[in-house]
Motif scaffolding. Structure first.
Motif, PDB file in Angstrom:
ATOM      1  N   GLY A  90      46.387  40.797  34.541  1.00 53.95           N
ATOM      2  CA  GLY A  90      45.948  39.927  35.617  1.00 53.95           C
ATOM      3  C   GLY A  90      44.584  40.316  36.138  1.00 53.95           C
ATOM      4  N   PRO A  91      44.018  39.475  37.021  1.00 56.55           N
ATOM      5  CA  PRO A  91      42.679  39.706  37.547  1.00 56.55           C
ATOM      6  C   PRO A  91      42.624  40.677  38.723  1.00 56.55           C
ATOM      7  CG  PRO A  91      43.526  37.636  38.375  1.00 56.55           C
ATOM      8  CD  PRO A  91      44.557  38.187  37.421  1.00 56.55           C
ATOM      9  N   THR A  92      43.771  40.954  39.340  1.00 55.74           N
ATOM     10  CA  THR A  92      43.844  41.912  40.448  1.00 55.74           C
ATOM     11  C   THR A  92      45.134  42.710  40.301  1.00 55.74           C
ATOM     12  OG1 THR A  92      45.077  40.468  41.961  1.00 55.74           O
ATOM     13  CG2 THR A  92      42.656  40.289  42.027  1.00 55.74           C
ATOM     14  N   ARG A 146      34.573  32.243  37.753  1.00 50.98           N
ATOM     15  CA  ARG A 146      34.710  31.748  36.383  1.00 50.98           C
ATOM     16  C   ARG A 146      35.332  30.360  36.429  1.00 50.98           C
ATOM     17  NH1 ARG A 146      31.962  35.899  35.360  1.00 50.98           N
ATOM     18  NH2 ARG A 146      32.938  37.886  34.942  1.00 50.98           N
ATOM     19  N   CYS A 197      35.684  41.408  36.707  1.00 45.85           N
ATOM     20  CA  CYS A 197      35.396  42.183  35.488  1.00 45.85           C
ATOM     21  C   CYS A 197      36.314  43.378  35.275  1.00 45.85           C
ATOM     22  CB  CYS A 197      33.933  42.640  35.449  1.00 45.85           C
ATOM     23  SG  CYS A 197      32.780  41.274  35.293  1.00 45.85           S
ATOM     24  N   LEU A 243      40.300  44.266  34.375  1.00 46.25           N
ATOM     25  CA  LEU A 243      41.578  43.723  33.945  1.00 46.25           C
ATOM     26  C   LEU A 243      42.662  44.716  34.351  1.00 46.25           C
ATOM     27  CD1 LEU A 243      42.643  41.249  32.343  1.00 46.25           C
ATOM     28  CD2 LEU A 243      42.759  42.753  30.367  1.00 46.25           C
ATOM     29  N   PRO A 296      38.125  38.319  33.801  1.00 44.42           N
ATOM     30  CA  PRO A 296      38.458  37.985  35.186  1.00 44.42           C
ATOM     31  C   PRO A 296      37.193  38.035  36.058  1.00 44.42           C
ATOM     32  CG  PRO A 296      39.315  40.151  34.598  1.00 44.42           C
ATOM     33  CD  PRO A 296      38.728  39.574  33.364  1.00 44.42           C
TER      34      PRO A 296
END
Length: 133
Positions: free
Chosen positions: A45-47, A111, A87, A89, A84
């Protein structure tokens, strides 16, 4: 002294997902994810709070507690090459343990994914991406 003993009594993080890496495939720019000590399913995920994505090739890239060249999306789509926004991951497994990795060469920023190819049309040799109905 009591504090030291208490810390020694805590359970070990052995088996927690670690050694996570992301590299870019030189041929097509796809993000390739690797990790060690994976317990069960591996997600991304991005966070750190949003780690729910499944790898496109999870059935073939995860084996024996290791992840190797896992794809974040279908390799024929832009999603497989889109990092993400931050930047970094984030990975998590079934323990749940987490690992994070900075994507080298990435520039942080919002993005916007290009609409699916099925929503594209060609006019006079130029591909136009319309919003999908």
């Amino acid at each position: 002294m009591v504090v030291v003993l208490a810390l020694l009594a805590l359970p070990s993080a052995a088996g927690a997902v670690d050694k996570c890496k992301v590299k870019l495939d030189a041929k097509n720019g796809n993000l390739l994810v690797s990790a060690a000590s994976v317990a069960g399913a591996l997600r991304f995920g991005p966070t750190a709070d949003v780690v729910s994505g499944s790898f496109f090739n999870a059935s073939t890239c995860l084996a024996g507690g290791k992840a190797k060249q896992c794809l974040v999306g279908d390799p024929t789509t832009v999603a497989a090459r889109t990092p993400p926004p931050g930047c970094t991951l984030y990975l998590a497994d079934d323990l749940p343990s987490t690992c994070s990795v900075w994507i080298k060469g990435c520039t942080p920023g919002s993005r916007e994914l290009v609409p699916a190819a099925s929503c594209a049309r060609v006019v006079n040799g130029i591909t136009i991406f319309d919003a999908c109905p």
